[in-house]
Scaffold this active site. Structure first.
Site, mmCIF file in Angstrom:
data_model
loop_
_atom_site.group_PDB
_atom_site.id
_atom_site.type_symbol
_atom_site.label_atom_id
_atom_site.label_comp_id
_atom_site.label_asym_id
_atom_site.label_seq_id
_atom_site.Cartn_x
_atom_site.Cartn_y
_atom_site.Cartn_z
ATOM 1 N N TYR A 226 16.538 30.651 5.432
ATOM 2 C CA TYR A 226 15.401 31.464 5.859
ATOM 3 C C TYR A 226 15.463 31.785 7.343
ATOM 4 C CZ TYR A 226 12.738 30.943 1.526
ATOM 5 O OH TYR A 226 12.308 31.018 0.236
ATOM 6 N N ARG B 223 -10.210 0.735 14.760
ATOM 7 C CA ARG B 223 -9.835 1.469 13.557
ATOM 8 C C ARG B 223 -10.551 0.891 12.339
ATOM 9 N NH1 ARG B 223 -3.816 1.610 10.954
ATOM 10 N NH2 ARG B 223 -4.474 -0.521 10.563
ATOM 11 N N LYS C 171 0.832 -1.202 0.000
ATOM 12 C CA LYS C 171 0.000 0.000 0.000
ATOM 13 C C LYS C 171 0.872 1.259 0.000
ATOM 14 C CE LYS C 171 -0.727 -0.507 5.016
ATOM 15 N NZ LYS C 171 -0.334 0.710 5.741
ATOM 16 N N MET D 277 12.095 24.642 0.526
ATOM 17 C CA MET D 277 11.250 23.778 -0.298
ATOM 18 C C MET D 277 12.046 22.898 -1.255
ATOM 19 S SD MET D 277 8.007 24.907 -2.661
ATOM 20 C CE MET D 277 7.169 25.755 -1.330
#
Lengths: 347, 347
Positions: free
Chosen positions: A244, A130, A35, A292
């Site tokens: 940054y 779940r 998956k 990014m």
């Protein structure tokens, strides 16, 4: 090359499958969980390699993933869908011969009405709350469900990564009780459950993260390697900052390499202050915030400028950088981004 | 439908572009940053919509992304590549007419040798120490570089999200000084820089995150909506737990909906304990750990069982859930996974 490059060692993956297969005896069939795009590494190459190695039974989260496995692994493998029979999935389940793991009486009704006679499995909840039928729900429909000849009855362990957790024997006992006397294949163990011991193996095991080299399978062979190309380097004088927000300041003259990858490639921003990339065996710490598409790395101590630096590989596993990002190896794997070039070795 | 569904409002995106375009006067051209798969929302639909709205200049991180924009936006737009001219990129830059933003003397030599006469831009570092030529490097090659007729000279602000940060005027002054007297278009401002004021706009602005509805563009129209389908619901008695590791225990009878999405879809595991999904306007808190493909949500207080729940939309922005995951909206956007179905409205 200006993007990160992910190398997936399919031979290592098959070898991990064989090790987890060898952990249970011959009466137990070992499937494979593919998956989430095979835990981020590529569902179709992985399914092809495992099918070639003889794996007959696959597990996916949603029907769309089942379609990808059917295409890659061919018509003769069994594909089980954990989300069961969802609204809108009938055509895919029918046309591609997927086996929904039915989670509720609602889903069972939907399945029997929409695709009478089509194979299905059953999922029972034994404590995670779940997925799967609750014990009382199950006991109410057990006889009629069994009359419809399910192919598999399964449940899932909530704490298998913690071998001493009392939840493990509790879930095993409850599952054995709920399935007492049934003449249907039963499955409880994923990677963690396989490592808990033989009483958890039952008829079918479903290794997932261990195939891809992640904990709790501590003896796994690493499967992924992630190399990031260097765009340029610069000398940063003492007192200047990198990245940054000016969060890192050079205390002495420092050589910074800027590599072409960032959080858009799944390298979680949060891991920055605690993580190094590697030039061969030499760790090179990240400096400043991960951005990014770019990361600044300290290579002051290297003898020569490398063309690339390694984030994942034999030097550093997914679980190490996961810890740095306050998460688990599973999430590091499934975060690997779509922009990076993927190369497959072996298989 | 058994996967999460991301709806991207291209009209909202174009409207955000127009607002940021209107913030600068007519002498300034407004471009668009579409790197990182257009901040996770889909590079080709976004580039098509912006091209239709008249945007002529695009910015990407790597040449591969430039190829996607060229295909979507056609032959007449300008595509600038931040990583510059990387080893191995020459064919793509040449064949697709991409404009590398040259970061170093090494890259300039590579470019001029490999593609003489081909357009290029220049990137200067004014303090981030991340990409671009250092001031002394630049002053050494400035005259010969300008003789080659670059199309754009740019730099990038490191602290534009913090309007009061002294780094902002420092970088502006340094950039003005380094480019004094040049007769080439100049660019300094991304979204944050646009909002700092007109002196930052220069000839070309490069809005990115603001187009996609993220901070620091507080007046942005939301662009993304993320709906997660409910697989099943159950009543959890007081004293039982939900999810891996038994981390959440019901103190009273609780109705839990299990939705088909998880951290493999980019919903960071770390946000779990602080995040709600929405049924219309009603918040429904996440219970237990976010797992790879599934999330448990408390819907005890709802009048009816919803078919799906909303994680992102007008009720809750990317920046809110980013804060819950100890990161920034940019990372929430770029993490949006490949498994979810994407629908585009407008454009």
């Amino acid at each position: 090359m200006s993007t990160a490059r992910l190398t997936v060692d399919l031979d290592a993956l098959v070898s991990n499958w064989r090790s987890l297969d060898a952990a249970s005896d011959n009466r137990t069939e070992t499937g494979a969980v593919v998956k989430a795009n095979a835990y981020g590494v590529g569902i179709q190459p992985v399914a092809r390699a495992l099918a070639k190695a003889g794996v007959k039974r696959y597990f996916v989260a949603v029907a769309e993933e089942g379609a990808a496995v059917r295409e890659a692994a061919g018509p003769n493998v069994e594909i089980n869908v954990f989300s069961g029979h969802m609204r809108g999935d009938t055509d895919m389940i029918g046309d591609l011969n997927l086996i929904p793991m039915i989670n509720s009486i609602d889903q069972m009704l939907r399945h029997v009405e929409a695709l009478p006679g089509h194979d299905f499995g059953l999922q029972l909840d034994t404590g995670m709350n779940r997925l799967g039928m609750e014990p009382d729900e199950w006991m109410a429909v057990r006889d009629s469900a069994l009359d419809l000849n399910p192919t598999l009855i399964m449940s899932h362990l909530g704490c298998a990564d913690e071998p001493e957790h009392p939840m493990n024997p509790y879930q095993l006992n409850l599952f054995n009780e709920l399935t007492r006397g049934v003449n249907v294949a039963r499955s409880l163990a994923a990677t963690g459950g396989i490592l808990l011991g033989k009483e958890y193996h039952l008829d079918v095991t479903r290794p997932g993260v261990g195939l891809y080299g992640g904990l709790p399978f501590a003896d796994a062979t690493p499967v992924v390697r992630l190399d990031l190309p260097v765009i340029q380097t610069r000398e940063v004088p003492a007192g200047e900052t990198v990245g940054y927000g000016c969060t890192w300041e050079a205390s002495e003259p420092t050589v910074i390499a800027t590599v072409a990858a960032g959080y858009a490639d799944g390298i979680h921003r949060l891991m920055g202050p605690r993580t190094s990339l590697y030039a061969g065996d030499i760790p090179c710490p990240i400096r400043g915030r991960i951005s990014m598409d770019l990361i600044g790395v300290d290579i002051t101590h290297l003898d020569e400028i490398p063309q690339g630096l390694t984030l994942l590989g034999p030097q550093q596993t997914v679980d190490v950088i996961a810890g740095n990002a306050k998460t688990i190896g599973y999430e590091v794997l499934t975060s690997l981004g779509g922009r990076m070039a993927r190369r497959y070795k072996g298989g």
